[in-house]
Design a protein around this motif. Sequence first.
Motif, short mmCIF file in Angstrom:
data_model
loop_
_atom_site.label_atom_id
_atom_site.label_comp_id
_atom_site.label_asym_id
_atom_site.label_seq_id
_atom_site.Cartn_x
_atom_site.Cartn_y
_atom_site.Cartn_z
N ASN A 148 -8.24 2.54 -2.47
CA ASN A 148 -7.72 3.33 -1.35
C ASN A 148 -6.74 2.51 -0.52
O ASN A 148 -5.69 3.01 -0.12
CB ASN A 148 -8.88 3.81 -0.46
CG ASN A 148 -9.71 4.87 -1.12
OD1 ASN A 148 -9.20 5.68 -1.90
ND2 ASN A 148 -11.00 4.88 -0.83
N GLU A 149 -7.09 1.28 -0.27
CA GLU A 149 -6.21 0.36 0.46
C GLU A 149 -6.38 -1.04 -0.12
O GLU A 149 -7.45 -1.39 -0.61
CB GLU A 149 -6.55 0.32 1.96
CG GLU A 149 -6.27 1.61 2.71
CD GLU A 149 -6.64 1.49 4.18
OE1 GLU A 149 -5.90 2.03 5.02
OE2 GLU A 149 -7.68 0.85 4.49
N ASN A 160 0.01 1.79 -0.18
CA ASN A 160 -1.33 1.56 0.39
C ASN A 160 -1.65 0.08 0.50
O ASN A 160 -2.80 -0.33 0.56
CB ASN A 160 -2.39 2.27 -0.46
CG ASN A 160 -2.48 1.73 -1.87
OD1 ASN A 160 -1.54 1.15 -2.39
ND2 ASN A 160 -3.62 1.92 -2.52
#
Length: 242
Positions: free
Chosen positions: A179-180, A201
């Motif tokens: 996600n990051e 991201n």
Amino acid sequence: MSRTLVFGDLHGGLKALIQLLEKINLSPNDVLIFLGDYVDGWSDSANTVSYLIELARQNSCVFVRGNHDDLVHKWLETGEMNQKWLEHGGQSSLDAYRNFTQEEKERHKQFFREMVNYYHDKKDRLFVHAGFTNLHGPELEYYETGFYWDRTLWEMALSIDKDLKPGDDFYPKRFQLFNEIYIGHTPVTRIGETTPVKKANIWNVDTGAAFKGPISALDIDTKELYQSDPVHTFYPDEQGRN
């Protein structure tokens, strides 16, 4: 209520780190993730490591390994050094350890041994000093030195077409694994910035503490930013990294 805070490169700037933690108003419940490069730069390199060892007694801390940490660790263990390292911050670490006892050095060696090459949390966020190259993820990386030396992850993030989205044919596969991704290693001052930069991201939290920038910390849930004063202002008689 606890926070999870990620910290950019420190480079021996202990005085700035202490100021930053005061600004954060640190609670023992806060989780602290440090992205590496605790040493090589300002004269407090060895003192910074001592401080972090004690900090981990109060807070839950994750210490990611940086390239400078690896170099100092090798020197502490074997005496290995090279001229390029000495020219790029290593001499400050050698000087910083001159008055340390063997017992203190042993504690530091243990600290370096226990660092992790990367940290992957339960919310699919990756924390690594530099990056990784394997398209299937860091757990399949061929050479661990890439975690704290490789710059291609950030270079790719800077060059990606802003209109590309996850799932598009040319969207980088590495980016889609998490996600990051939080990194340090390459100061954002190189692109004229003084605060953490997000590209795709990828969050780069290295704000140039080794040079003329501050140390930065980011609340990874709220994205609230905390920064010290520029680190060089705490060490007016020193040059820092070249």
